[in-house]
Design a protein around this motif. Structure first.
Motif, PDB file in Angstrom:
ATOM      1  N   ASN A   5      23.198  61.826 -70.952  1.00  0.00           N
ATOM      2  CA  ASN A   5      22.018  61.140 -70.446  1.00  0.00           C
ATOM      3  C   ASN A   5      20.809  61.678 -71.216  1.00  0.00           C
ATOM      4  O   ASN A   5      20.464  62.863 -71.109  1.00  0.00           O
ATOM      5  CB  ASN A   5      21.853  61.387 -68.949  1.00  0.00           C
ATOM      6  N   ARG A   7      17.744  61.099 -70.757  1.00  0.00           N
ATOM      7  CA  ARG A   7      16.629  61.440 -69.881  1.00  0.00           C
ATOM      8  C   ARG A   7      16.687  62.921 -69.482  1.00  0.00           C
ATOM      9  O   ARG A   7      15.670  63.571 -69.335  1.00  0.00           O
ATOM     10  CB  ARG A   7      16.632  60.573 -68.626  1.00  0.00           C
ATOM     11  N   GLU A   8      17.887  63.477 -69.343  1.00  0.00           N
ATOM     12  CA  GLU A   8      18.028  64.890 -69.000  1.00  0.00           C
ATOM     13  C   GLU A   8      17.633  65.790 -70.170  1.00  0.00           C
ATOM     14  O   GLU A   8      17.081  66.868 -69.971  1.00  0.00           O
ATOM     15  CB  GLU A   8      19.458  65.194 -68.589  1.00  0.00           C
ATOM     16  N   PRO A  11      13.088  64.517 -71.200  1.00  0.00           N
ATOM     17  CA  PRO A  11      12.421  63.856 -70.068  1.00  0.00           C
ATOM     18  C   PRO A  11      11.038  63.307 -70.422  1.00  0.00           C
ATOM     19  O   PRO A  11      10.560  62.391 -69.760  1.00  0.00           O
ATOM     20  CB  PRO A  11      12.318  64.967 -69.021  1.00  0.00           C
ATOM     21  N   TYR A  14      12.219  59.754 -72.464  1.00  0.00           N
ATOM     22  CA  TYR A  14      13.013  58.790 -71.703  1.00  0.00           C
ATOM     23  C   TYR A  14      12.679  58.910 -70.217  1.00  0.00           C
ATOM     24  O   TYR A  14      12.959  59.929 -69.586  1.00  0.00           O
ATOM     25  CB  TYR A  14      14.512  59.021 -71.930  1.00  0.00           C
ATOM     26  N   LYS A  15      12.089  57.867 -69.650  1.00  0.00           N
ATOM     27  CA  LYS A  15      11.713  57.861 -68.227  1.00  0.00           C
ATOM     28  C   LYS A  15      12.821  57.298 -67.343  1.00  0.00           C
ATOM     29  O   LYS A  15      12.835  57.506 -66.151  1.00  0.00           O
ATOM     30  CB  LYS A  15      10.423  57.050 -68.016  1.00  0.00           C
ATOM     31  N   THR A  16      13.754  56.585 -67.939  1.00  0.00           N
ATOM     32  CA  THR A  16      14.876  56.031 -67.185  1.00  0.00           C
ATOM     33  C   THR A  16      16.176  56.584 -67.763  1.00  0.00           C
ATOM     34  O   THR A  16      16.202  57.115 -68.878  1.00  0.00           O
ATOM     35  CB  THR A  16      14.903  54.490 -67.274  1.00  0.00           C
ATOM     36  N   ASP A  17      17.244  56.436 -67.007  1.00  0.00           N
ATOM     37  CA  ASP A  17      18.545  56.906 -67.491  1.00  0.00           C
ATOM     38  C   ASP A  17      18.980  56.088 -68.698  1.00  0.00           C
ATOM     39  O   ASP A  17      19.060  54.862 -68.633  1.00  0.00           O
ATOM     40  CB  ASP A  17      19.593  56.778 -66.386  1.00  0.00           C
ATOM     41  N   THR A  18      19.237  56.791 -69.794  1.00  0.00           N
ATOM     42  CA  THR A  18      19.723  56.152 -71.011  1.00  0.00           C
ATOM     43  C   THR A  18      20.941  56.940 -71.473  1.00  0.00           C
ATOM     44  O   THR A  18      20.823  58.118 -71.828  1.00  0.00           O
ATOM     45  CB  THR A  18      18.641  56.151 -72.111  1.00  0.00           C
TER      46      THR A  18
END
Length: 141
Positions: A5, A7-8, A11, A14-18
């Motif tokens: 992920n 986003r992890e 952060p 990426y503001k959303t899970d990608t």
């Protein structure tokens, strides 16, 4: 192939899970980095290194290093003036090269290139000049 992920990991970007598929080697690098960071945090906690007085205003530095007294400032200034006078009493080339090396922070190679002479001449001249200065300041203590 593993999915990570983004986003992890990023952060701020990426503001959303990608999710992205990566090879096992890349996944292992991410895991090794995560373990190293966790180990570092544990060491900081165990050695009480996570407490800091320094808030970018020099508190820790002021605690560890005492400010010089007026006497120390005067002695340092006198020593610096005497040393400068002793350097300037050397022969012209030695004085110029020692001044460039230790006052201006130039390397021996830079001095040799600026003077268009061999590096060993500059090195030997500086060494002889320092030896002469050492004799002058031998009794100074």
């Amino acid at each position: 192939m593993q999915k990570i992920n983004l986003r992890e990991l990023y952060p701020d970007i990426y503001k959303t899970d990608t999710y992205l598929e990566v090879s096992d080697e890349v996944q292992e690098v991410f895991l090794a980095d995560k373990r190293a960071e966790a180990r570092h945090l544990r060491q900081m906690y165990n050695y009480k290194a996570h407490y800091s007085l320094d808030c970018d205003n020099g508190i820790e530095k002021a605690v560890v290093q005492h400010p010089p007294t007026p006497e120390e400032i005067l002695e340092n200034r006198q020593l610096r003036d005497q040393l400068y006078a002793a350097v300037m009493a050397l022969p012209d080339k030695q004085a110029k090269w020692i001044y460039a090396r230790f006052y201006l922070g130039m390397t021996v190679k830079e001095i040799a290139q600026a003077e268009s002479i061999d590096l060993s001449w500059v090195y030997k001249s500086i060494k002889r000049g320092l030896k002469r200065l050492g004799k002058n300041f031998k009794n100074f203590n």
